[in-house]
Design an enzyme around this catalytic site. Structure first.
Site, PDB file in Angstrom:
ATOM      1  N   TYR A 243      57.936  33.792  51.067  1.00 14.99           N
ATOM      2  CA  TYR A 243      57.268  34.850  50.286  1.00 14.99           C
ATOM      3  C   TYR A 243      57.361  36.183  51.039  1.00 14.99           C
ATOM      4  CZ  TYR A 243      53.273  37.589  48.528  1.00 14.99           C
ATOM      5  OH  TYR A 243      52.461  38.595  48.058  1.00 14.99           O
TER       6      TYR A 243
ATOM      7  N   SER B 158      54.127  43.668  49.985  1.00 12.19           N
ATOM      8  CA  SER B 158      52.966  42.999  50.569  1.00 12.19           C
ATOM      9  C   SER B 158      52.988  43.284  52.059  1.00 12.19           C
ATOM     10  CB  SER B 158      53.053  41.482  50.348  1.00 12.19           C
ATOM     11  OG  SER B 158      52.080  40.813  51.137  1.00 12.19           O
TER      12      SER B 158
HETATM   13  P1  NAP Z   1      47.561  36.875  40.352  1.00 14.14           P
HETATM   14  O1  NAP Z   1      46.092  37.184  40.359  1.00 14.14           O
HETATM   15  O2  NAP Z   1      48.026  35.488  40.572  1.00 14.14           O
HETATM   16  O3  NAP Z   1      48.186  37.466  38.985  1.00 14.14           O
HETATM   17  C1  NAP Z   1      49.552  37.325  38.766  1.00 14.14           C
HETATM   18  C2  NAP Z   1      49.912  38.016  37.478  1.00 14.14           C
HETATM   19  O4  NAP Z   1      51.345  37.994  37.350  1.00 14.14           O
HETATM   20  C3  NAP Z   1      49.363  37.312  36.247  1.00 14.14           C
HETATM   21  O5  NAP Z   1      49.131  38.305  35.267  1.00 14.14           O
HETATM   22  C4  NAP Z   1      50.519  36.391  35.859  1.00 14.14           C
HETATM   23  O6  NAP Z   1      50.541  36.033  34.470  1.00 14.14           O
HETATM   24  C5  NAP Z   1      51.699  37.288  36.178  1.00 14.14           C
HETATM   25  N1  NAP Z   1      52.940  36.554  36.445  1.00 14.14           N
HETATM   26  C6  NAP Z   1      53.136  35.542  37.325  1.00 14.14           C
HETATM   27  N2  NAP Z   1      54.415  35.119  37.274  1.00 14.14           N
HETATM   28  C7  NAP Z   1      55.033  35.880  36.332  1.00 14.14           C
HETATM   29  C8  NAP Z   1      56.333  35.896  35.779  1.00 14.14           C
HETATM   30  N3  NAP Z   1      57.295  35.051  36.203  1.00 14.14           N
HETATM   31  N4  NAP Z   1      56.620  36.787  34.803  1.00 14.14           N
HETATM   32  C9  NAP Z   1      55.670  37.657  34.357  1.00 14.14           C
HETATM   33  N5  NAP Z   1      54.407  37.673  34.829  1.00 14.14           N
HETATM   34  C10 NAP Z   1      54.099  36.800  35.800  1.00 14.14           C
HETATM   35  O7  NAP Z   1      48.313  37.723  41.499  1.00 14.14           O
HETATM   36  P2  NAP Z   1      47.919  39.088  42.259  1.00 14.14           P
HETATM   37  O8  NAP Z   1      47.216  38.715  43.521  1.00 14.14           O
HETATM   38  O9  NAP Z   1      47.336  40.068  41.350  1.00 14.14           O
HETATM   39  O10 NAP Z   1      49.396  39.541  42.701  1.00 14.14           O
HETATM   40  C11 NAP Z   1      50.134  40.497  41.988  1.00 14.14           C
HETATM   41  C12 NAP Z   1      51.226  40.995  42.922  1.00 14.14           C
HETATM   42  O11 NAP Z   1      50.613  41.527  44.102  1.00 14.14           O
HETATM   43  C13 NAP Z   1      52.216  39.938  43.375  1.00 14.14           C
HETATM   44  O12 NAP Z   1      53.524  40.474  43.402  1.00 14.14           O
HETATM   45  C14 NAP Z   1      51.734  39.605  44.788  1.00 14.14           C
HETATM   46  O13 NAP Z   1      52.777  39.114  45.581  1.00 14.14           O
HETATM   47  C15 NAP Z   1      51.241  40.954  45.238  1.00 14.14           C
HETATM   48  N6  NAP Z   1      50.301  40.930  46.354  1.00 14.14           N
HETATM   49  C16 NAP Z   1      49.077  40.337  46.234  1.00 14.14           C
HETATM   50  C17 NAP Z   1      48.208  40.343  47.322  1.00 14.14           C
HETATM   51  C18 NAP Z   1      46.833  39.702  47.273  1.00 14.14           C
HETATM   52  O14 NAP Z   1      46.192  39.535  48.333  1.00 14.14           O
HETATM   53  N7  NAP Z   1      46.329  39.333  46.101  1.00 14.14           N
HETATM   54  C19 NAP Z   1      48.598  40.944  48.532  1.00 14.14           C
HETATM   55  C20 NAP Z   1      49.858  41.527  48.611  1.00 14.14           C
HETATM   56  C21 NAP Z   1      50.702  41.521  47.512  1.00 14.14           C
HETATM   57  P3  NAP Z   1      49.680  34.765  33.920  1.00 14.14           P
HETATM   58  O15 NAP Z   1      48.254  35.239  33.795  1.00 14.14           O
HETATM   59  O16 NAP Z   1      50.298  34.453  32.593  1.00 14.14           O
HETATM   60  O17 NAP Z   1      49.822  33.677  34.918  1.00 14.14           O
END
Ligand code: NAP
Length: 252
Positions: A161, A147
């Site tokens: 985080y 991130s």
């Molecule tokens: P999100 O929309 O909250 O989706 C999270 C996904 O991960 C969902 O499919 C969730 O499953 C799954 N998940 C959560 N905890 C888990 C676990 N313990 N074991 C297996 N699966 C798990 O999040 P996102 O924004 O797409 O983020 C995905 C990644 O990108 C993360 O690592 C986050 O830190 C990173 N990231 C995001 C952003 C941003 O702005 N969005 C920026 C930088 C980095 P369920 O549907 O079952 O809950």
């Protein structure tokens, strides 16, 4: 790389957000996908239907990425259905609640580190055991989910985080060196502000709108804009890219 055909890919946390967009992009590129999710079975099933409707192949597997037995089962599902993966996207991650560090509950800290850091290690271990030429595998590529928070620090939002994503950046550099001779490229993506549920889940419902002005390109990113980069890094088109942490943040 030692493989020439686009082989199967595993995506952790693939049911929603960036993971789901990447599952769609990989399936659209002709790669069978096995993805995990934590608890939202409806979202996972809806995604497998979307992939099938678009002519692709995807299997959803419930499993906590912080649980080594569940991670092993995820990789076994791929091996049984499609053969050993040639690509792995270690995407699953959480922020925990937003708070100043002095107010952070120990249980919330431990869970973030368990999912983001331990979960990534467990995923890489399972990947290396199946993909490494050292273990008779065909090689391939791994992308870790970092991130921009790792470099920006997360102050006043979630330093814990940000620190967990700093660990991802270190692992990317180390793993590229350790696994390179085994036919595996390792890179990371470091997204900036991307429109997913993760911000509201942390209790910050207005976060994206409040921070849009910080972005040089003047807008929030979409999950598919991260997915396209991950799909490229996992493909042979990125055959000389390893050890890179790719910012996907529109200059922020
Ligand atoms: P999100 O929309 O909250 O989706 C999270 C996904 O991960 C969902 O499919 C969730 O499953 C799954 N998940 C959560 N905890 C888990 C676990 N313990 N074991 C297996 N699966 C798990 O999040 P996102 O924004 O797409 O983020 C995905 C990644 O990108 C993360 O690592 C986050 O830190 C990173 N990231 C995001 C952003 C941003 O702005 N969005 C920026 C930088 C980095 P369920 O549907 O079952 O809950």
């Amino acid at each position: 790389m030692s493989h020439s055909e686009p082989g199967p890919v595993i995506v952790t946390g693939g049911s929603r957000g960036i993971g789901a967009a990447t599952v769609m992009a990989l399936a659209g590129a002709g790669r069978p996908v096995v993805f995990s999710y934590a608890s939202n079975a409806d979202a996972a099933q809806a995604l497998t239907r979307r992939v099938q409707a678009a002519g692709g192949t995807a299997i959803a597997v419930q499993g906590d990425v912080a649980d080594d037995v569940a991670v092993t089962a995820l990789f076994e599902t791929c091996k049984d259905a499609f053969g050993a993966p040639t690509g792995v996207f270690a995407n699953a991650g959480i922020t925990g609640p937003s708070s100043r560090m002095e107010d952070l509950a120990p249980a919330d800290l431990r869970r973030v580190l368990d999912v983001n850091v331990t979960g990534t290690v467990l995923t890489v271990q399972a990947a290396a055991r199946l993909m490494s030429t050292r273990h008779g595998g065909a090689g391939g590529a791994i992308v870790l989910m970092s991130s921009r928070a790792a470099a920006l620090g997360g102050g006043n939002e979630w330093i814990h985080y940000a620190a967990s994503k700093g660990a991802i950046n270190s692992m990317t550099i180390g793993l590229a060196k350790e696994l390179g001779a085994d036919g595996i490229r390792v890179n990371a993506v470091a997204p900036g502000l991307i429109d997913t549920d993760i911000h509201a889940t942390a209790g910050l419902v207005d976060r994206l709108a409040a921070k849009t002005g910080d972005v040089p390109l003047g807008r929030i990113g979409r999950a598919d804009e991260v997915a396209s980069a991950v799909t490229w890094l996992l493909s042979d088109a990125a055959s000389y890219v390893s050890g890179a942490v790719l910012d996907i943040s529109a200059g922020r």
